[in-house]
Design an enzyme around this catalytic site. Structure first.
Site, PDB file in Angstrom:
ATOM      1  CB  SER A  27     -64.387 -55.847 -54.811  1.00  0.00           C
ATOM      2  OG  SER A  27     -65.784 -55.885 -54.921  1.00  0.00           O
ATOM      3  CB  VAL A  73     -69.790 -46.019 -43.425  1.00  0.00           C
ATOM      4  CG1 VAL A  73     -68.652 -47.026 -43.348  1.00  0.00           C
ATOM      5  CG2 VAL A  73     -70.041 -45.580 -44.866  1.00  0.00           C
ATOM      6  CE1 TYR A 163     -64.121 -41.458 -60.164  1.00  0.00           C
ATOM      7  CE2 TYR A 163     -62.866 -39.652 -59.220  1.00  0.00           C
ATOM      8  CZ  TYR A 163     -63.308 -40.955 -59.170  1.00  0.00           C
ATOM      9  OH  TYR A 163     -62.947 -41.759 -58.116  1.00  0.00           O
ATOM     10  CE  LYS A 170     -62.585 -42.442 -54.584  1.00  0.00           C
ATOM     11  NZ  LYS A 170     -62.466 -43.534 -53.586  1.00  0.00           N
ATOM     12  CB  THR A 201     -64.824 -52.239 -59.661  1.00  0.00           C
ATOM     13  OG1 THR A 201     -64.965 -50.813 -59.720  1.00  0.00           O
ATOM     14  CG2 THR A 201     -63.347 -52.601 -59.700  1.00  0.00           C
ATOM     15  CB  ALA A 203     -67.354 -48.713 -57.223  1.00  0.00           C
TER      16      ALA A 203
END
Length: 262
Positions: A27, A73, A163, A170, A201, A203
């Site tokens: 990460s 979250v 993406y 983002k 990673t 993600a």
């Protein structure tokens, strides 16, 4: 872990920070946590849930994390609970690194124009709003100023194939960084969006054809090299230093120069 040069080992001595988003030893958040610790900071660490805990807890022990706390979250109250615990234990905070993003597969895998409202809202909730909320909770603890970090990507500023909706999230995140930097700057709180080059990673594994993106970055970046989590970590840690107190509000690329190449 390699010991840092004695000349830099204490540059963050006495500083206390929170790192959100370590999933495993690959990460970006882990690269940053290691760097903060290597420069002398105390680092609190969060983990997503009990499934993630066995992967994160050994890493927290490696950096002698005094606090190891659950944080999802999307669960009401968990973010507040983390900051309450930090307030009780430390009473103040010098830096926070927010390195989390998520988009449901059906939202990330399709066209932006086709995304359904629930997928859009979840993507924005985790990937953008959670940083805004984190900044709100950190502000009263940064009594002598501090630094807020979040992780972005080049797809926020240019269209990157596959993406998709994450690029939209983002872009919103980078705008939030600018506004929060303006609002908190008078209190000595700096805000940074860190934009690493593509990294293998967990993600990133959800992005289709990601290996091709890595190959392209390696071939086109002026440095002819992929960035590592250690590269990102040390550059980020520098921005937590008092010497960087007048750098704020921007998106900082750590990508071997890839973002300047067409």
């Amino acid at each position: 872990m390699t010991r840092p040069d004695p000349l830099v080992a204490n540059l963050l001595r006495g500083k206390k920070g929170l790192v959100i988003g370590i999933a495993n030893d690959q990460s970006i958040a882990w690269g940053c946590a290691k760097a903060f610790h290597a420069l002398g900071a105390e680092v609190a660490v969060t983990y997503l849930n009990e499934k993630a805990r066995p992967h994160v807890e050994p890493l927290a022990r490696q950096i002698d994390a005094p606090l190891f706390l659950p944080l999802d979250v999307l669960q009401d109250g968990q973010n507040e609970a983390v900051f309450d615990r930090i307030a009780e234990t430390w009473g103040h905070l010098d830096f926070v690194l927010h390195s989390i993003a998520f988009s449901p597969r059906e939202a990330l895998g399709g066209r932006v124009v086709d995304v359904a409202k629930p997928g859009f809202l979840t993507t924005m909730d985790v990937s953008c709003w959670s940083f805004i909320r984190t900044a709100h909770l950190a502000e009263p603890l940064m009594k002598n100023g501090g630094t807020l970090f979040t992780m972005s990507y080049y797809g926020a500023q240019a269209v990157v194939e596959n993406y998709n909706i994450m690029g939209v999230a983002k872009a919103a995140l980078e705008a939030a960084v600018r506004y929060i930097a303006a609002e908190l700057g008078p209190k000595g709180i700096r805000v940074h969006a860190i934009s690493p080059g593509p990294l293998a990673t967990r993600a990133a594994s959800g992005i289709p054809e990601f290996d091709a993106l890595l190959d392209k970055a390696r071939e086109k970046a002026p440095a002819r090299s992929l960035v590592t989590i250690e590269d990102v970590g040390m550059a980020t840690a520098f921005l937590a230093l008092d010497a960087a107190r007048l750098i704020t509000g921007d998106t900082l690329f750590i990508d071997g120069g890839y973002h300047i190449i067409d």
